[in-house]
Write a protein that holds these residues in place. Structure first.
Motif, PDB file in Angstrom:
ATOM      1  N   ILE A 299       0.847  -1.201   0.000  1.00 54.44           N
ATOM      2  CA  ILE A 299       0.000   0.000   0.000  1.00 54.44           C
ATOM      3  C   ILE A 299       0.878   1.245   0.000  1.00 54.44           C
ATOM      4  CG2 ILE A 299      -1.643   1.352   1.370  1.00 54.44           C
ATOM      5  CD1 ILE A 299      -2.922  -1.015   0.002  1.00 54.44           C
ATOM      6  N   GLN A 300       1.981   1.190   0.741  1.00 52.75           N
ATOM      7  CA  GLN A 300       2.893   2.325   0.774  1.00 52.75           C
ATOM      8  C   GLN A 300       3.609   2.522  -0.564  1.00 52.75           C
ATOM      9  OE1 GLN A 300       5.140   1.656   4.625  1.00 52.75           O
ATOM     10  NE2 GLN A 300       4.280   3.671   5.041  1.00 52.75           N
ATOM     11  N   VAL A 301       3.839   1.443  -1.299  1.00 56.89           N
ATOM     12  CA  VAL A 301       4.401   1.586  -2.650  1.00 56.89           C
ATOM     13  C   VAL A 301       3.422   2.348  -3.536  1.00 56.89           C
ATOM     14  CG1 VAL A 301       5.129   0.337  -4.718  1.00 56.89           C
ATOM     15  CG2 VAL A 301       5.840  -0.483  -2.466  1.00 56.89           C
ATOM     16  N   LEU A 302       2.141   2.019  -3.413  1.00 58.82           N
ATOM     17  CA  LEU A 302       1.113   2.758  -4.153  1.00 58.82           C
ATOM     18  C   LEU A 302       1.111   4.220  -3.722  1.00 58.82           C
ATOM     19  CD1 LEU A 302      -1.297   2.820  -6.088  1.00 58.82           C
ATOM     20  CD2 LEU A 302      -2.754   2.079  -4.193  1.00 58.82           C
ATOM     21  N   GLY A 303       1.253   4.444  -2.409  1.00 60.14           N
ATOM     22  CA  GLY A 303       1.334   5.813  -1.918  1.00 60.14           C
ATOM     23  C   GLY A 303       2.527   6.560  -2.502  1.00 60.14           C
ATOM     24  N   ALA A 304       3.660   5.864  -2.640  1.00 58.07           N
ATOM     25  CA  ALA A 304       4.852   6.498  -3.217  1.00 58.07           C
ATOM     26  C   ALA A 304       4.596   6.937  -4.656  1.00 58.07           C
ATOM     27  CB  ALA A 304       6.036   5.536  -3.155  1.00 58.07           C
ATOM     28  N   ALA A 305       3.816   6.148  -5.407  1.00 59.19           N
ATOM     29  CA  ALA A 305       3.465   6.531  -6.777  1.00 59.19           C
ATOM     30  C   ALA A 305       2.632   7.816  -6.773  1.00 59.19           C
ATOM     31  CB  ALA A 305       2.701   5.400  -7.455  1.00 59.19           C
ATOM     32  N   VAL A 306       1.710   7.923  -5.806  1.00 54.26           N
ATOM     33  CA  VAL A 306       0.929   9.155  -5.664  1.00 54.26           C
ATOM     34  C   VAL A 306       1.863  10.310  -5.288  1.00 54.26           C
ATOM     35  CG1 VAL A 306      -0.909  10.281  -4.349  1.00 54.26           C
ATOM     36  CG2 VAL A 306      -1.154   7.888  -5.031  1.00 54.26           C
ATOM     37  N   GLY A 307       2.866  10.015  -4.457  1.00 56.34           N
ATOM     38  CA  GLY A 307       3.841  11.035  -4.092  1.00 56.34           C
ATOM     39  C   GLY A 307       4.614  11.555  -5.289  1.00 56.34           C
ATOM     40  N   VAL A 308       4.964  10.666  -6.215  1.00 56.50           N
ATOM     41  CA  VAL A 308       5.650  11.090  -7.444  1.00 56.50           C
ATOM     42  C   VAL A 308       4.772  12.064  -8.226  1.00 56.50           C
ATOM     43  CG1 VAL A 308       6.438  10.299  -9.710  1.00 56.50           C
ATOM     44  CG2 VAL A 308       7.105   9.041  -7.656  1.00 56.50           C
ATOM     45  N   ALA A 309       3.476  11.724  -8.348  1.00 54.67           N
ATOM     46  CA  ALA A 309       2.546  12.611  -9.051  1.00 54.67           C
ATOM     47  C   ALA A 309       2.444  13.960  -8.339  1.00 54.67           C
ATOM     48  CB  ALA A 309       1.165  11.957  -9.140  1.00 54.67           C
ATOM     49  N   GLY A 310       2.447  13.945  -7.006  1.00 51.96           N
ATOM     50  CA  GLY A 310       2.384  15.186  -6.247  1.00 51.96           C
ATOM     51  C   GLY A 310       3.616  16.049  -6.454  1.00 51.96           C
ATOM     52  N   ALA A 354      -6.201   5.106   3.454  1.00 53.64           N
ATOM     53  CA  ALA A 354      -6.461   6.481   3.015  1.00 53.64           C
ATOM     54  C   ALA A 354      -5.408   7.436   3.568  1.00 53.64           C
ATOM     55  CB  ALA A 354      -7.861   6.909   3.466  1.00 53.64           C
ATOM     56  N   PHE A 355      -4.982   7.217   4.814  1.00 52.16           N
ATOM     57  CA  PHE A 355      -3.937   8.050   5.413  1.00 52.16           C
ATOM     58  C   PHE A 355      -2.675   8.006   4.563  1.00 52.16           C
ATOM     59  CE2 PHE A 355      -0.086   8.303   7.963  1.00 52.16           C
ATOM     60  CZ  PHE A 355      -0.243   9.509   8.624  1.00 52.16           C
ATOM     61  N   VAL A 356      -2.292   6.812   4.130  1.00 48.88           N
ATOM     62  CA  VAL A 356      -1.071   6.661   3.329  1.00 48.88           C
ATOM     63  C   VAL A 356      -1.227   7.339   1.968  1.00 48.88           C
ATOM     64  CG1 VAL A 356       0.400   4.997   2.130  1.00 48.88           C
ATOM     65  CG2 VAL A 356      -0.312   4.567   4.488  1.00 48.88           C
ATOM     66  N   ILE A 357      -2.321   7.068   1.270  1.00 52.86           N
ATOM     67  CA  ILE A 357      -2.494   7.594  -0.089  1.00 52.86           C
ATOM     68  C   ILE A 357      -2.615   9.120  -0.068  1.00 52.86           C
ATOM     69  CG2 ILE A 357      -3.923   7.544  -2.147  1.00 52.86           C
ATOM     70  CD1 ILE A 357      -2.446   4.927  -1.542  1.00 52.86           C
ATOM     71  N   ILE A 358      -3.491   9.630   0.791  1.00 55.10           N
ATOM     72  CA  ILE A 358      -3.668  11.089   0.869  1.00 55.10           C
ATOM     73  C   ILE A 358      -2.388  11.748   1.395  1.00 55.10           C
ATOM     74  CG2 ILE A 358      -4.972  12.957   1.954  1.00 55.10           C
ATOM     75  CD1 ILE A 358      -7.355  11.012   2.102  1.00 55.10           C
ATOM     76  N   GLY A 359      -1.802  11.126   2.421  1.00 55.32           N
ATOM     77  CA  GLY A 359      -0.590  11.688   3.009  1.00 55.32           C
ATOM     78  C   GLY A 359       0.545  11.804   2.008  1.00 55.32           C
ATOM     79  N   PHE A 360       0.735  10.787   1.185  1.00 54.48           N
ATOM     80  CA  PHE A 360       1.793  10.852   0.173  1.00 54.48           C
ATOM     81  C   PHE A 360       1.499  11.925  -0.863  1.00 54.48           C
ATOM     82  CE2 PHE A 360       3.807   6.812   1.426  1.00 54.48           C
ATOM     83  CZ  PHE A 360       5.129   7.105   1.129  1.00 54.48           C
ATOM     84  N   GLY A 361       0.223  12.110  -1.203  1.00 51.89           N
ATOM     85  CA  GLY A 361      -0.120  13.162  -2.152  1.00 51.89           C
ATOM     86  C   GLY A 361       0.220  14.538  -1.606  1.00 51.89           C
ATOM     87  N   VAL A 362      -0.151  14.777  -0.345  1.00 52.31           N
ATOM     88  CA  VAL A 362       0.169  16.057   0.302  1.00 52.31           C
ATOM     89  C   VAL A 362       1.681  16.218   0.441  1.00 52.31           C
ATOM     90  CG1 VAL A 362      -0.091  17.410   2.408  1.00 52.31           C
ATOM     91  CG2 VAL A 362      -2.040  16.111   1.517  1.00 52.31           C
ATOM     92  N   LEU A 363       2.350  15.138   0.837  1.00 51.42           N
ATOM     93  CA  LEU A 363       3.812  15.181   0.974  1.00 51.42           C
ATOM     94  C   LEU A 363       4.470  15.534  -0.354  1.00 51.42           C
ATOM     95  CD1 LEU A 363       6.449  14.660   2.560  1.00 51.42           C
ATOM     96  CD2 LEU A 363       6.252  12.260   1.901  1.00 51.42           C
ATOM     97  N   GLY A 364       4.021  14.924  -1.435  1.00 55.28           N
ATOM     98  CA  GLY A 364       4.603  15.207  -2.740  1.00 55.28           C
ATOM     99  C   GLY A 364       4.474  16.671  -3.122  1.00 55.28           C
TER     100      GLY A 364
END
Length: 449
Positions: A299-310, A354-364
């Motif tokens: 799930i965190q790998v998926l979050g990292a992909a969202v972070g790249v987009a961010g 959701a915390f991971v996905i949203i959090g990575f987006g905001v972090l990015g």
């Protein structure tokens, strides 16, 4: 201030000869970007391999004497923080090596030390075999990682920014930041694979060691990619113009001490959030959640992909609204997220995802411009050294102790205090941006535009 003519070029004779050989081979911004991403990815991979192991390996292997798993994890997070204390020391030592022997020599020593420290951890026996010596060696190699990372500051991100068109500086500033989610995703994938496919006994016996082996090979590849750019004519020209020179630490502190202090707090919200969406949630879910560790890692790998987009989006936004506005808006978004974070983490599996996905987006969005923010206030001669010291201080204050503090607060006072901790980082960033605006002394190169 001493004149630039008295400033000693930070380049060995061998490096100067190498640049003459490559005089007819100009390097493109695309090549610089790839080299920068590879370099940053290798550094973050080393750190995230240690960070993930701090949750799923070290508490059992090195702290079995702890009264419970929570206490063992807190001990492990204490070792994790040591690298951020050693990093400024490494910067000071390696800046001297840079001035005396050249950037290539400095990078070679630093990256071999970084990869060697990481790979050495894979050979460590546990507490059951050699007792407290295992913890002492783990702490020593962690200090080695941090010390080496202080020397891995290469100036390539500045080279990329200085080659950027004026109206695309935000876009070029975000490129080095892509190395962070890529390094995290690679580390999480490796650990996730072994956790999912090995028994617990086999994983703790030998499976966890493989990601640490991989680190050394990645650092060798990164070293050659970065040396190739350091030996280019463009890099040498900027050295001669003093735009990428290592300046004496005392001189930098004398002329830019205030800028270093303010600059360290500008990206604080982003850096505080950095480990609160990577290492801390892994620890929380491992201790109190119902999701299998291997599944959560993916799930965190998926979050990292969202972070790249961010991160990519941050470059587009910064060029449209300005870096200062981008950082301020993201600090406000992080402040809002700080109220939602505790509710998501306490809402079961779906909330944690959701915390991971949203959090990575905001972090990015916020992390994408963090690197540019630490160097924007320095004059050319002091930019390289000043940016390194500012970055070290910011990582130490914002990220180094974040997993330890967040886990301590959440277990003693409740998850709401994790939100308060994150909120404090957002407030610090907004205040630093305000004081940066009020105290800036003019000069287009010294502002957080």
């Amino acid at each position: 201030m001493s004149s630039a003519t008295n400033y000693r070029p930070s380049s060995s004779t061998m490096e100067q000869d190498a640049r003459r050989i490559h005089d007819d081979r100009p390097v493109s911004p695309g090549s610089i970007a790839i080299g920068v991403i590879i370099g940053r990815m290798s550094e973050f991979f080393d750190f995230f391999v240690f960070g993930i192991a701090s949750v799923i390996v070290f508490p059992q292997l090195f702290f079995p004497f702890a009264p419970d798993r929570l206490t063992a994890t807190l001990y492990s997070f204490s070792i994790f923080a040591l690298a951020f204390i050693a990093r400024p020391v490494g910067s000071i030592v390696f800046m001297t090596i840079d001035r005396l022997y050249g950037r290539g020599t400095k990078l070679t020593i630093a990256l071999f030390l970084l990869g060697g420290s990481t790979a050495s951890i894979s050979f460590l026996p546990g507490y059951e075999s050699i007792g407290y010596w295992s913890i002492a060696l783990l702490a020593l190699f962690r200090l080695g990682q941090g010390f080496a990372l202080g020397g891995a500051w290469d100036g390539l991100a500045s080279l990329l920014a200085l080659n950027a068109p004026k109206n695309h500086r935000g876009w070029y500033a975000m490129i080095p930041q892509l190395g962070a989610p890529i390094g995290f995703a690679l580390a999480s994938t490796l650990f996730g694979y072994f956790v999912a496919n090995l028994s617990s006994a086999d994983f703790l016996s030998w499976g966890w060691r493989y990601p640490f082996f991989v680190a050394f090979a990645i650092n060798v590849v990164a070293l050659f990619a970065r040396l190739r750019l350091v030996m280019t004519k463009e890099f040498g020209t900027l050295l001669e113009q003093h735009e990428l020179q290592a300046a004496p630490i005392s001189e930098v502190l004398r002329f830019h001490g205030r800028d270093i202090l303010i600059g360290a707090f500008v990206p604080l919200a982003s850096f505080a959030m950095f480990h609160l969406v990577t290492i801390f949630p892994l620890g929380w879910v491992s201790l109190f959640g119902n999701m299998p560790t291997g599944e959560f890692l993916f799930i965190q790998v998926l979050g990292a992909a969202v972070g790249v987009a961010g991160i990519i989006t941050s470059g587009l936004l910064a060029d449209r609204i300005g870096r200062r506005s981008q950082l301020a808006v993201c600090a406000v978004i992080i402040a809002v997220f700080s109220f939602a974070a505790p509710m998501l983490l306490s809402s079961g599996t779906r909330g944690q995802e959701a915390f991971v996905i949203i959090g990575f987006g905001v972090l990015g969005l916020s992390f994408g411009q963090a690197a540019g923010s630490v160097s924007s206030r320095f004059s050319l001669r002091y930019r390289y050294t000043g940016a390194a010291l500012t970055s070290d201080l910011s990582w130490l204050i914002g990220a180094g102790f974040a997993p330890l503090v967040a886990l301590s607060l959440s277990t003693n006072f409740g998850l709401a205090f994790v939100g308060y901790y994150l909120l404090s980082g957002a407030i610090c960033t907004l205040l630093a941006i305000y004081f940066s605006r009020t105290l800036e002394a003019g000069g287009p190169e010294q502002t957080l535009r």
